[in-house]
Design a protein around this motif. Structure first.
Motif, mmCIF file in Angstrom:
data_model
loop_
_atom_site.group_PDB
_atom_site.id
_atom_site.type_symbol
_atom_site.label_atom_id
_atom_site.label_comp_id
_atom_site.label_asym_id
_atom_site.label_seq_id
_atom_site.Cartn_x
_atom_site.Cartn_y
_atom_site.Cartn_z
ATOM 1 N N GLY A 287 0.854 -1.230 -0.083
ATOM 2 C CA GLY A 287 0.133 0.113 -0.145
ATOM 3 C C GLY A 287 0.794 1.254 0.089
ATOM 4 N N GLY A 288 2.203 0.958 -0.308
ATOM 5 C CA GLY A 288 3.053 2.306 -0.107
ATOM 6 C C GLY A 288 3.157 3.073 -1.547
ATOM 7 N N LEU A 289 4.114 4.038 -1.583
ATOM 8 C CA LEU A 289 4.126 4.951 -2.886
ATOM 9 C C LEU A 289 4.183 4.008 -3.994
ATOM 10 C CD1 LEU A 289 6.738 7.392 -1.459
ATOM 11 C CD2 LEU A 289 4.203 7.900 -1.623
ATOM 12 N N SER A 290 4.906 2.931 -4.164
ATOM 13 C CA SER A 290 5.049 2.343 -5.567
ATOM 14 C C SER A 290 3.938 1.729 -5.848
ATOM 15 C CB SER A 290 5.934 0.949 -5.210
ATOM 16 O OG SER A 290 5.710 0.381 -4.243
ATOM 17 N N GLU A 291 2.550 1.672 -5.124
ATOM 18 C CA GLU A 291 1.378 1.247 -5.749
ATOM 19 C C GLU A 291 0.869 2.460 -6.411
ATOM 20 O OE1 GLU A 291 -1.177 -0.806 -3.309
ATOM 21 O OE2 GLU A 291 0.513 -2.465 -2.471
ATOM 22 N N TYR A 292 0.996 3.783 -6.483
ATOM 23 C CA TYR A 292 0.568 4.802 -6.835
ATOM 24 C C TYR A 292 1.294 5.600 -7.782
ATOM 25 C CZ TYR A 292 -2.555 3.650 -2.716
ATOM 26 O OH TYR A 292 -3.537 3.485 -1.856
ATOM 27 N N ILE A 293 2.695 5.310 -7.676
ATOM 28 C CA ILE A 293 3.660 6.270 -8.549
ATOM 29 C C ILE A 293 4.772 5.098 -8.984
ATOM 30 C CG2 ILE A 293 5.347 7.972 -8.436
ATOM 31 C CD1 ILE A 293 3.966 8.954 -6.177
ATOM 32 N N GLU A 294 5.177 5.021 -10.290
ATOM 33 C CA GLU A 294 6.048 4.446 -10.741
ATOM 34 C C GLU A 294 7.494 4.445 -10.016
ATOM 35 O OE1 GLU A 294 6.555 4.648 -14.953
ATOM 36 O OE2 GLU A 294 4.596 4.207 -15.284
ATOM 37 N N PRO A 295 8.241 3.391 -9.650
ATOM 38 C CA PRO A 295 9.257 3.521 -9.004
ATOM 39 C C PRO A 295 10.386 4.660 -9.577
ATOM 40 C CG PRO A 295 8.722 1.207 -8.876
ATOM 41 C CD PRO A 295 7.901 2.205 -9.970
ATOM 42 N N ARG A 296 10.344 4.683 -10.857
ATOM 43 C CA ARG A 296 11.464 5.593 -11.706
ATOM 44 C C ARG A 296 11.047 7.098 -11.359
ATOM 45 N NH1 ARG A 296 9.143 7.383 -16.260
ATOM 46 N NH2 ARG A 296 7.260 6.313 -17.089
ATOM 47 N N PRO B 51 11.768 9.379 -5.615
ATOM 48 C CA PRO B 51 13.280 9.690 -5.376
ATOM 49 C C PRO B 51 13.754 8.740 -4.684
ATOM 50 C CG PRO B 51 11.969 11.736 -4.784
ATOM 51 C CD PRO B 51 10.999 10.570 -5.298
ATOM 52 N N ASP B 52 15.381 8.315 -4.798
ATOM 53 C CA ASP B 52 15.871 7.249 -4.281
ATOM 54 C C ASP B 52 15.836 7.406 -2.837
ATOM 55 O OD1 ASP B 52 17.470 9.463 -4.058
ATOM 56 O OD2 ASP B 52 19.297 8.680 -5.005
ATOM 57 N N PHE B 53 15.676 8.456 -1.978
ATOM 58 C CA PHE B 53 15.896 8.583 -0.722
ATOM 59 C C PHE B 53 14.075 8.175 0.017
ATOM 60 C CE2 PHE B 53 14.772 12.989 -1.902
ATOM 61 C CZ PHE B 53 13.723 13.218 -1.299
ATOM 62 N N LEU B 54 13.312 7.918 -1.164
ATOM 63 C CA LEU B 54 12.067 7.447 -0.511
ATOM 64 C C LEU B 54 11.775 6.082 -0.948
ATOM 65 C CD1 LEU B 54 9.785 10.362 -1.106
ATOM 66 C CD2 LEU B 54 10.444 9.567 1.162
ATOM 67 N N GLY B 55 12.776 5.387 -1.578
ATOM 68 C CA GLY B 55 12.842 3.940 -2.106
ATOM 69 C C GLY B 55 12.396 3.764 -3.522
ATOM 70 N N GLY B 56 12.701 4.592 -4.235
ATOM 71 C CA GLY B 56 12.576 4.707 -5.647
ATOM 72 C C GLY B 56 13.748 4.624 -6.469
ATOM 73 N N THR B 57 14.088 4.893 -7.724
ATOM 74 C CA THR B 57 15.089 4.626 -8.416
ATOM 75 C C THR B 57 15.327 5.965 -9.153
ATOM 76 O OG1 THR B 57 13.883 3.956 -10.337
ATOM 77 C CG2 THR B 57 14.550 2.310 -8.852
ATOM 78 N N ALA B 58 14.767 6.953 -8.873
ATOM 79 C CA ALA B 58 14.959 8.552 -9.329
ATOM 80 C C ALA B 58 16.013 8.867 -8.379
ATOM 81 C CB ALA B 58 13.995 9.365 -9.427
ATOM 82 N N LYS B 59 17.212 9.386 -9.192
ATOM 83 C CA LYS B 59 18.417 9.796 -8.552
ATOM 84 C C LYS B 59 18.082 11.593 -8.563
ATOM 85 C CE LYS B 59 20.631 6.001 -8.306
ATOM 86 N NZ LYS B 59 20.772 5.532 -7.047
ATOM 87 N N THR B 60 18.603 11.894 -7.335
ATOM 88 C CA THR B 60 18.334 13.528 -7.080
ATOM 89 C C THR B 60 19.564 13.922 -6.168
ATOM 90 O OG1 THR B 60 16.972 14.977 -6.261
ATOM 91 C CG2 THR B 60 16.914 12.785 -5.018
ATOM 92 N N ARG B 61 19.805 15.263 -6.562
ATOM 93 C CA ARG B 61 20.784 15.840 -5.639
ATOM 94 C C ARG B 61 20.165 16.725 -4.544
ATOM 95 N NH1 ARG B 61 23.885 19.581 -9.817
ATOM 96 N NH2 ARG B 61 24.726 20.450 -7.929
ATOM 97 N N VAL B 62 18.809 16.402 -4.265
ATOM 98 C CA VAL B 62 18.049 16.932 -3.065
ATOM 99 C C VAL B 62 18.267 15.965 -2.136
ATOM 100 C CG1 VAL B 62 15.994 17.896 -2.329
ATOM 101 C CG2 VAL B 62 16.738 18.497 -4.544
ATOM 102 N N VAL B 63 18.828 16.397 -0.753
ATOM 103 C CA VAL B 63 18.933 15.365 0.322
ATOM 104 C C VAL B 63 17.525 15.457 1.128
ATOM 105 C CG1 VAL B 63 20.172 14.974 2.317
ATOM 106 C CG2 VAL B 63 21.443 15.990 0.525
ATOM 107 N N ASP B 64 17.022 14.331 1.606
ATOM 108 C CA ASP B 64 15.813 14.060 2.007
ATOM 109 C C ASP B 64 15.691 15.414 3.484
ATOM 110 O OD1 ASP B 64 13.861 13.360 3.403
ATOM 111 O OD2 ASP B 64 14.366 11.497 4.166
#
Length: 240
Positions: free
Chosen positions: A30-39, A42-55
């Motif tokens: 029921g987490g984010l991946s069920e509503y938003i594609e992992p790509r 952001p990686d700091f939320l368990g996805g695969t999108a790389k970002t220079r913004v720190v959590d």
């Protein structure tokens, strides 16, 4: 605790659209991946999108776009194809209108817009008689600006119409300045045509153009144009 208190005052249809996560709940069933594609997560939320913004940190200023870059980007790629927002430029003396034909008394017209440049006057009006869709203007349509021939800058209000007789102001007109973000809504009480209207503020309305060239420049030069990015929708009475 706060949501438990506030949620009781919110309609069931609206309340079911909210999901709150605590801790690492967003990574489980029921987490984010069920509503938003992992790509797109952001990686700091368990996805695969790389970002220079720190959590939890601020966005580095090195990632900011300059005003010139933003302006250039808007000109070439005003909005992505799947965006629900529309972008429009309005010169002094011009208007941009959205015509809404309403048959559902009790429906709610909602709007959300950002003023990107200059200032505009925003109004919500209702006509006494129903009007045709904007892309099918009546023969009596007149442009507030005689040099503005495109349909985006023509008003649907006929010449000679009077407020209180032929049309009605259903929400007070407001002046919105550069950088402001405006949201609002209006609960309809009548069937018929409602109009969302943006009008460019003419800061030099009191000064008389010295010649035709000056008049044309005041209308056509991009520097004098207001820019608005807007979205609107109509919520049916059954959804409320």
């Amino acid at each position: 605790i706060l949501w438990t208190l506030v949620g009781t005052f919110i309609n069931d249809n609206t309340r079911c659209k909210f999901i709150f996560y605590s801790g690492n709940d967003y990574q489980g069933p029921g987490g984010l991946s069920e509503y938003i594609e992992p790509r797109s997560i952001p990686d700091f939320l368990g996805g695969t999108a790389k970002t220079r913004v720190v959590d939890g940190a601020l966005v580095p200023k090195a990632l900011y776009m300059s005003e010139e870059e933003m302006e250039k980007d808007r000109e070439h790629f005003p909005l992505c194809e799947d965006s629900i927002y529309h972008s429009v430029s309005i010169a002094r003396g011009q208007v941009h209108e959205v015509v809404i034909n309403n048959e559902d008394v009790g429906s709610v017209i909602c709007w959300d817009f950002d003023v990107m440049k200059q200032a505009v006057i925003f109004s919500v009006l209702r006509t006494r008689l129903p009007l045709p869709p904007k892309n099918e203007p009546s023969k009596a349509v007149h442009s507030i600006n005689p040099l503005a021939s495109d349909s985006d800058h023509r008003t649907v209000f006929e010449k000679g119409w009077k407020e209180g007789t032929d049309y009605f102001l259903v929400e007070d007109a407001i002046t919105c300045h550069d950088g402001e973000s405006i949201q609002g809504s209006h609960a309809t009480e009548h069937k018929g045509t409602y109009v969302l209207q943006w009008k460019c503020v003419d800061s030099q309305a009191s000064s008389f153009a010295k010649n035709v060239t000056e008049l044309i420049d005041s209308i056509t030069i991009t520097h004098h144009k207001a820019k608005v990015m807007y979205f609107h929708e109509v919520l049916t009475s059954q959804d409320l």
